[in-house]
Motif scaffolding. Structure first.
Motif, PDB file in Angstrom:
ATOM      1  N   ARG A   3       0.796  -1.221   0.000  1.00 43.74           N
ATOM      2  CA  ARG A   3       0.000   0.000   0.000  1.00 43.74           C
ATOM      3  C   ARG A   3       0.829   1.272   0.000  1.00 43.74           C
ATOM      4  NH1 ARG A   3      -2.099  -3.740   2.372  1.00 43.74           N
ATOM      5  NH2 ARG A   3      -4.070  -4.433   1.515  1.00 43.74           N
ATOM      6  N   GLU A  26      -4.675  -5.900  12.338  1.00 48.64           N
ATOM      7  CA  GLU A  26      -3.971  -4.810  13.020  1.00 48.64           C
ATOM      8  C   GLU A  26      -5.027  -3.951  13.703  1.00 48.64           C
ATOM      9  OE1 GLU A  26      -0.726  -2.751  11.120  1.00 48.64           O
ATOM     10  OE2 GLU A  26      -0.448  -4.398   9.704  1.00 48.64           O
ATOM     11  N   ASP A  71      -6.195  -1.340   8.936  1.00 48.79           N
ATOM     12  CA  ASP A  71      -5.429  -2.030   7.897  1.00 48.79           C
ATOM     13  C   ASP A  71      -6.354  -2.773   6.931  1.00 48.79           C
ATOM     14  OD1 ASP A  71      -2.565  -2.262   7.236  1.00 48.79           O
ATOM     15  OD2 ASP A  71      -2.899  -4.398   7.417  1.00 48.79           O
ATOM     16  N   GLU A  72      -5.878  -3.896   6.395  1.00 44.39           N
ATOM     17  CA  GLU A  72      -6.721  -4.709   5.529  1.00 44.39           C
ATOM     18  C   GLU A  72      -7.296  -5.832   6.382  1.00 44.39           C
ATOM     19  OE1 GLU A  72      -4.619  -7.023   2.593  1.00 44.39           O
ATOM     20  OE2 GLU A  72      -2.842  -7.151   3.853  1.00 44.39           O
ATOM     21  N   LYS A 119      -4.310 -12.403  10.027  1.00 43.94           N
ATOM     22  CA  LYS A 119      -3.616 -11.366  10.801  1.00 43.94           C
ATOM     23  C   LYS A 119      -4.448 -10.075  10.805  1.00 43.94           C
ATOM     24  CE  LYS A 119      -1.113  -8.263   9.022  1.00 43.94           C
ATOM     25  NZ  LYS A 119      -0.146  -7.520   8.217  1.00 43.94           N
TER      26      LYS A 119
HETATM   27 MG    MG Z   1       0.222  -4.668   5.595  1.00 40.34          MG
END
Ligand code: MG
Ligand code: ATP
Length: 309
Positions: free
Chosen positions: A26, A219, A235-236, A217
């Motif tokens: 990104r 964030e 985040d994603e 995962k």
């Molecule tokens: Mg990342």
């Protein structure tokens, strides 16, 4: 070729917005004090190195998948706060001739202070957790049952944080106790609870669509303007870059699984002895096969043709 079929590995908005960070995937621009423009390029990284060429459409698939989860998850977990603001481009960009490059691969998000840990949840034992288990009998220092097989479902999903390494460094698996030292006990507990709740909700949703979410995962960041300060999902979310998605109909315990992510690319790099090397260019076949995994994951989970994304 239609203009939006081209592969975007670089962005060029710095004459209009300040570029705050350029990650592996990104580019993050400042819209204003409170808002970021989060642009997902078509860059792909494997073994912590970014490949020279990209995967067409990947940035859009990631953005649209994250948007899908950012919309769905708060309906399943009403207490969940996220950083998502809108997929709309800021008006100056929306009316520019370059808008077609950025549409659907960019998201406006709230600018927040990200906690310096990666919040990983594992429902199945694979990857680095499987390596640790075979060597030491633990997973991120946590004791787990003996005699587990590779890719076996864990009795309960495990929260297995890692450090968030600086650019070029490798994230390190840490124990929940170590995560509490880094972010503070209360925030670590909150992050753990939210991560497990999100994983459980997403796992059940994906299971109905033929996908096993083996691990993922997240964030989180702190919204200090809320009273009391709020822990926010950023985040994603639940994309093939941040998760291992397995096809449920091909799942077989006792071996590694074919996952709908960069696995084809990783296997190719390993075979060609290019693992970890800089500046590697993927041949057409690797680009196509890797892209196919992202598209399949999108279609199964979001339930729309990838061409509409
Ligand atoms: Mg990342
Ligand atoms: N709401 C937010 N406010 C501020 N920073 C954010 C927010 N959401 C995510 N970020 C940060 O923006 C960056 C996103 O870029 P990208 O995912 O490409 O980076 P990366 O983390 O270097 O790569 P990778 O995720 O592949 O390790 C990450 O550093 C992430 O922590």
């Amino acid at each position: 070729m239609a203009p939006d079929d081209s592969t975007v590995t670089k962005t060029g908005l710095s004459s209009s917005f300040k570029l705050l960070a350029s990650g592996k995937v990104r580019d993050v621009y400042e819209i204003d004090e409170k808002t970021l423009l989060f642009v997902a390029t078509d860059r792909v990284s494997a073994y912590d190195v970014v490949l020279k060429n990209g995967i067409p459409q990947k940035g859009k698939l990631l953005t649209r998948m994250s948007e899908f989860w950012f919309s769905l998850l708060p309906t399943l977990l009403p207490y969940l706060r996220t950083h998502f603001v809108t997929l709309d481009l800021p008006s100056s960009l929306a009316s520019s001739p370059e808008a077609f490059i950025y549409r659907n691969r960019s998201m406006q998000v709230r600018r927040l202070k990200v906690f310096p840990i990666e919040s990983i949840v594992r429902g199945y034992i694979t990857g680095s957790a499987w390596s640790e288990y075979t060597n030491h009998g633990t997973v991120h220092g946590i004791g787990v049952p003996k005699n587990l097989q590779e890719s076996e479902k864990l009795g309960q999903p495990l929260w297995t944080p890692s450090t968030k390494a600086e650019q070029g460094q490798k994230d390190e698996n840490i124990s929940p106790a170590k995560a509490a030292e880094i972010v503070g006990k209360d925030y670590a507990d909150k992050i753990q609870r939210l991560s497990l709740d999100i994983y459980n909700a997403a796992r059940d949703y994906a299971a109905e669509r033929g996908i096993i979410i083996a691990d993922t995962k997240f964030e989180f960041a702190l919204d200090g303007s809320a009273e009391p300060p709020d822990v926010v999902l950023v985040d994603e979310v639940l994309t093939p870059d941040s998760s291992r998605f397995w096809r449920a109909d091909r799942y077989e315990v006792g071996k590694s699984q074919d996952s709908l992510d960069k696995q084809y690319l990783r296997d190719w790099l390993t075979r060609e002895k290019l693992k970890g090397k800089e500046g590697v260019e993927m041949p057409e076949e690797v680009v196509r096969r890797t892209g196919d995994g992202y598209k399949e994951a999108f279609e199964k989970l979001v339930g729309k043709s990838w061409q509409n994304c």
